[in-house]
Enzyme design. Sequence first.
Site, short mmCIF file in Angstrom:
data_model
loop_
_atom_site.label_atom_id
_atom_site.label_comp_id
_atom_site.label_asym_id
_atom_site.label_seq_id
_atom_site.Cartn_x
_atom_site.Cartn_y
_atom_site.Cartn_z
N ASP A 152 -0.61 12.05 -39.31
CA ASP A 152 0.57 12.64 -38.67
C ASP A 152 0.22 13.18 -37.28
O ASP A 152 1.12 13.45 -36.48
CB ASP A 152 1.06 13.83 -39.52
N GLN A 158 4.32 15.36 -46.59
CA GLN A 158 5.69 15.30 -46.05
C GLN A 158 6.24 16.72 -45.88
O GLN A 158 6.15 17.56 -46.78
CB GLN A 158 6.58 14.48 -47.01
N LYS A 208 8.04 4.86 -46.00
CA LYS A 208 6.66 4.81 -45.50
C LYS A 208 5.80 3.97 -46.45
O LYS A 208 5.03 3.10 -46.03
CB LYS A 208 6.08 6.24 -45.37
N1 GUN Z 1 9.19 15.55 -41.82
C1 GUN Z 1 9.98 15.11 -40.82
N2 GUN Z 1 9.27 14.32 -39.97
C2 GUN Z 1 8.01 14.28 -40.45
C3 GUN Z 1 6.82 13.61 -40.01
O1 GUN Z 1 6.77 12.92 -38.98
N3 GUN Z 1 5.73 13.82 -40.80
C4 GUN Z 1 5.74 14.59 -41.92
N4 GUN Z 1 4.61 14.73 -42.60
N5 GUN Z 1 6.83 15.21 -42.34
C5 GUN Z 1 7.96 15.05 -41.61
#
Ligand code: GUN
Length: 300
Positions: free
Chosen positions: A123, A100, A56
Amino acid sequence: MTNDIKIIDGINHSKNLIESVKKLVLKSEKLNKRKPSIAVILIGENLASKIYVKNKIKTAEKIGIVSKRITLPSSISEKELLNKIKNLNEQREIDGILVQLPLPDHISEYKIILSIDPKKDVDGFHPINLGNLFLGNNNGMIPCTPLGCIYMLKKELGSLSGLNATIVGRSNIVGKPMQSLLLKENCTTTITHSNTRNLSGFTQKADILIAAIGMAEFIDNSYIKNEATIIDVGINRKKINDKNKILGDVNFDNVISKVNLITPVPGGVGPMTIACLMYNTVKASFLRNDYEFKEIIFDE
Ligand code: GUN
């Protein structure tokens, strides 16, 4: 028809979306007199989470989005984490905040998501954003994985109106928001899950099948309708012959001759999720500063 023609190339779609996002980054920079920005919080030592966060941040930096990586030990208390988020909410120059997941067991995921300013919730997990999506309003932040899926479906199939779409998996991150997005496109939607009786009876009716169950290669050709379009959201890490492999929720080789189109794993939904995070971040940099934002995923 060769099998190649049936593949939905998520890498190519993500490159196209990223190109559009780059232009929006420049426009945002001009308006705000600074680059758009995202803060990413990583807690603990989960290897998959570390890889996701690294990707990311790498993508953000590549396209001119400023990123701030905040690494915290898994021993951090819920209160300390809430304070960190409060601090990020208050910083004017931070446009997006992402925590995350998963979180350590002693921290409430719900409380943490609730504490993020909905305007910075890139998100799209905050109840305000999920609620707006449920009401058929696509103007807020939309969860990145389902957003990437609907983007590819619209690009590949054009109008989705009237199609039967079945989702396997009812998570807040994928299954539920996916249903709202498909409904908005006038699909007839069904969510199935681990307690569904006669699962294949539902999936065999699907023109569009979204597999988001987290079970490696669970969906074989007995579950699908002829000429169905399959979106495989699964990312299942497995060691096979001493090699680390990533498998989808769909048994690709078993279904390929029966499908119209299918996303591969890897190279399907994964790259789109990151592209959509970039999209949400730049969208946040417009909206929270009260600049008009022209939606590029739905207004076509
Ligand atoms: N863990 C797995 N997928 C995601 C996501 O799309 N966003 C976040 N913040 N954590 C995750």
